[in-house]
Scaffold this motif. Structure first.
Motif, PDB file in Angstrom:
ATOM      1  N   MET A  54       0.857  -1.187   0.000  1.00 23.85           N
ATOM      2  CA  MET A  54       0.000   0.000   0.000  1.00 23.85           C
ATOM      3  C   MET A  54       0.894   1.239   0.000  1.00 23.85           C
ATOM      4  SD  MET A  54      -2.473   1.269   3.083  1.00 23.85           S
ATOM      5  CE  MET A  54      -3.811   0.107   2.826  1.00 23.85           C
ATOM      6  N   VAL A  55       0.562   2.208  -0.843  1.00 23.54           N
ATOM      7  CA  VAL A  55       1.337   3.444  -0.959  1.00 23.54           C
ATOM      8  C   VAL A  55       0.474   4.615  -0.518  1.00 23.54           C
ATOM      9  CG1 VAL A  55       2.416   5.031  -2.597  1.00 23.54           C
ATOM     10  CG2 VAL A  55       2.840   2.573  -2.779  1.00 23.54           C
ATOM     11  N   GLY A  56       0.955   5.366   0.459  1.00 19.01           N
ATOM     12  CA  GLY A  56       0.258   6.563   0.906  1.00 19.01           C
ATOM     13  C   GLY A  56       0.518   7.730  -0.032  1.00 19.01           C
ATOM     14  N   VAL A  57      -0.533   8.478  -0.370  1.00 23.93           N
ATOM     15  CA  VAL A  57      -0.375   9.585  -1.303  1.00 23.93           C
ATOM     16  C   VAL A  57      -1.394  10.679  -0.993  1.00 23.93           C
ATOM     17  CG1 VAL A  57      -1.880   8.421  -3.005  1.00 23.93           C
ATOM     18  CG2 VAL A  57      -0.320  10.235  -3.756  1.00 23.93           C
ATOM     19  N   ASN A  58      -0.928  11.923  -1.028  1.00 21.39           N
ATOM     20  CA  ASN A  58      -1.824  13.072  -0.908  1.00 21.39           C
ATOM     21  C   ASN A  58      -2.419  13.365  -2.276  1.00 21.39           C
ATOM     22  OD1 ASN A  58      -1.048  13.882   1.907  1.00 21.39           O
ATOM     23  ND2 ASN A  58       0.945  14.168   0.921  1.00 21.39           N
ATOM     24  N   ILE A  59      -3.735  13.426  -2.347  1.00 22.12           N
ATOM     25  CA  ILE A  59      -4.406  13.791  -3.591  1.00 22.12           C
ATOM     26  C   ILE A  59      -5.486  14.816  -3.273  1.00 22.12           C
ATOM     27  CG2 ILE A  59      -5.646  13.013  -5.624  1.00 22.12           C
ATOM     28  CD1 ILE A  59      -4.586  10.238  -5.238  1.00 22.12           C
ATOM     29  N   ILE A  60      -5.485  15.896  -4.007  1.00 17.98           N
ATOM     30  CA  ILE A  60      -6.529  16.912  -3.879  1.00 17.98           C
ATOM     31  C   ILE A  60      -7.073  17.194  -5.263  1.00 17.98           C
ATOM     32  CG2 ILE A  60      -7.038  19.308  -3.289  1.00 17.98           C
ATOM     33  CD1 ILE A  60      -4.989  19.074  -1.032  1.00 17.98           C
ATOM     34  N   ALA A  61      -8.376  17.008  -5.416  1.00 19.76           N
ATOM     35  CA  ALA A  61      -9.030  17.190  -6.709  1.00 19.76           C
ATOM     36  C   ALA A  61     -10.097  18.267  -6.606  1.00 19.76           C
ATOM     37  CB  ALA A  61      -9.650  15.876  -7.173  1.00 19.76           C
ATOM     38  N   ALA A  62     -10.240  19.028  -7.673  1.00 20.34           N
ATOM     39  CA  ALA A  62     -11.232  20.098  -7.732  1.00 20.34           C
ATOM     40  C   ALA A  62     -11.611  20.332  -9.186  1.00 20.34           C
ATOM     41  CB  ALA A  62     -10.688  21.374  -7.092  1.00 20.34           C
ATOM     42  N   ARG A 110      -9.932  16.270 -12.188  1.00 25.30           N
ATOM     43  CA  ARG A 110     -10.093  14.816 -12.275  1.00 25.30           C
ATOM     44  C   ARG A 110      -9.136  14.216 -13.304  1.00 25.30           C
ATOM     45  NH1 ARG A 110     -15.749  12.648 -14.452  1.00 25.30           N
ATOM     46  NH2 ARG A 110     -14.870  13.660 -16.306  1.00 25.30           N
ATOM     47  N   ASP A 111      -8.990  14.874 -14.442  1.00 24.18           N
ATOM     48  CA  ASP A 111      -8.091  14.351 -15.472  1.00 24.18           C
ATOM     49  C   ASP A 111      -6.640  14.397 -15.020  1.00 24.18           C
ATOM     50  OD1 ASP A 111     -10.277  13.898 -17.064  1.00 24.18           O
ATOM     51  OD2 ASP A 111      -9.954  15.626 -18.373  1.00 24.18           O
ATOM     52  N   THR A 112      -6.262  15.483 -14.355  1.00 20.28           N
ATOM     53  CA  THR A 112      -4.901  15.602 -13.827  1.00 20.28           C
ATOM     54  C   THR A 112      -4.636  14.512 -12.799  1.00 20.28           C
ATOM     55  OG1 THR A 112      -4.928  18.011 -14.170  1.00 20.28           O
ATOM     56  CG2 THR A 112      -3.283  17.135 -12.644  1.00 20.28           C
ATOM     57  N   VAL A 113      -5.622  14.285 -11.933  1.00 21.30           N
ATOM     58  CA  VAL A 113      -5.477  13.255 -10.901  1.00 21.30           C
ATOM     59  C   VAL A 113      -5.390  11.867 -11.530  1.00 21.30           C
ATOM     60  CG1 VAL A 113      -6.691  12.115  -8.995  1.00 21.30           C
ATOM     61  CG2 VAL A 113      -6.514  14.613  -9.056  1.00 21.30           C
TER      62      VAL A 113
END
Length: 330
Positions: free
Chosen positions: A215-223, A282-285
């Motif tokens: 499992m890999v922890g990752v910060n993701i912020i989408a708008a 969303r596309d960037t994410v």
């Protein structure tokens, strides 16, 4: 396709006290269940004004009661703070109430400062994390002939254990014990690839796990726009800056220009810490998730979306789930 899960910080902010933070966590978990997330974890932190999940087992029970299917767990319990027996009893109780839904991630760090650690355990022992993990595993396992000490509830529940870490130590231990491994690259990305390689190369199958699960922890912020997502990300950037300054406090609302908040040296250090973050539409994410999975071959992503306003946090996680579906081709 890799699974996606959530690590929630139960953030206390200028607009939310501890009660509101915990109610929001449960609301987010209920939404996450509908959006296809596999797990919803909370972490043990103490003496931090901005995080409400210090009584981790209690919080897990509260969130599990408000959901139906999603797995709920600790990401993680800081085992040096506790007796393995107490943790076995707590999570054995949770597993008895919510069978097949409880995870127990274990960390080696205290999750706080040394003064608070002494207040938690009074006489902190030397690092015996591997031994404590084995003791905990035995207490949650089937009863053995001649056994005199039992976790009740707990014995026979076989709550799945995870080893969590931000260095190669945890990777080696998880491999040796045949346990799933979660790497905290959402705040310590430097050793991610090295740790994953060590874990997979040295993995020994166990009764719990036949093959490595990373499992890999990752910060993701989408708008809706990249610009809006970058603005929302300033809340986490300010929190990380405050940690460098030794002034941890409440979660703060986003600002327009983060360069007015930090110094050049603080910016460099925070950006290094958050280097694996994915921020955008969303596309960037979706593009970022695809790249991360291609690089790490992760079996699962544990996602932190540290967004101040709850409505925006919900929308971020919804967009992330849609981005994941795009990558999966669903």
């Amino acid at each position: 396709m890799a699974e996606i899960s959530i690590l929630d910080l139960a953030r206390i902010g200028e607009d939310a006290d501890a009660g509101a933070a915990l109610r929001r966590a449960r609301d987010l978990a209920a939404h996450a269940e509908q959006w296809g997330y596999s797990r919803f974890w909370v972490a043990e932190h103490h003496n931090m004004r901005g995080i409400a999940s210090s009584a981790t087992a209690v919080v897990i029970g509260y969130i599990a009661a408000g959901t139906r299917r999603i797995r709920i767990g600790a990401g993680g319990v800081m085992l040096p703070n506790h007796s393995p027996l107490v943790i076995a009893e707590q999570f054995g109780t949770l597993a008895s109430l919510y069978p097949g839904r409880i995870d127990l991630g274990l960390g080696r760090a205290p999750g706080t400062d040394q003064a608070t650690l002494r207040a938690l355990r009074r006489h902190p022992a030397a690092d015996r994390f591997p031994e404590d993990v084995l003791e905990l595993q035995a207490l949650l396992g089937p009863a053995r002939t001649g056994q005199s000490l039992f976790a009740v509830p707990g014995v026979g529940t076989e709550v799945p254990l995870w080893i969590l870490g931000s260095s190669t130590f945890g990777a080696r231990l998880a491999a040796e014990l045949g346990l799933p491994f979660g790497f905290a690259s959402h705040f310590a990305p430097e050793y991610l690839l090295m740790a994953l390689d060590i874990y997979r190369s040295n993995f020994r199958p166990s009764q719990q796990l036949a093959r490595p699960h990373a499992m890999v922890g990752v910060n993701i912020i989408a708008a809706a726009t990249d610009e809006q997502a970058r603005r929302l990300a300033t809340t986490q950037q300010m929190s990380s800056t405050n940690q460098l300054r030794g002034t941890r406090g409440l979660s703060q609302p986003p600002i327009d220009d983060i360069d007015t908040y930090w110094t050049a040296d603080e910016a460099r250090r925070v950006r290094q810490k958050l280097a694996r973050s994915i921020v955008g539409t969303r596309d960037t994410v979706a593009e970022g998730i695809a790249q991360l999975l291609n690089e790490t071959l992760a079996d699962e992503l544990m996602i932190v979306s540290d967004v101040y306003e709850f409505e925006h946090r919900l929308r971020s996680y919804e967009l992330i789930s849609q981005a994941h579906a795009m990558v999966a081709g669903v």
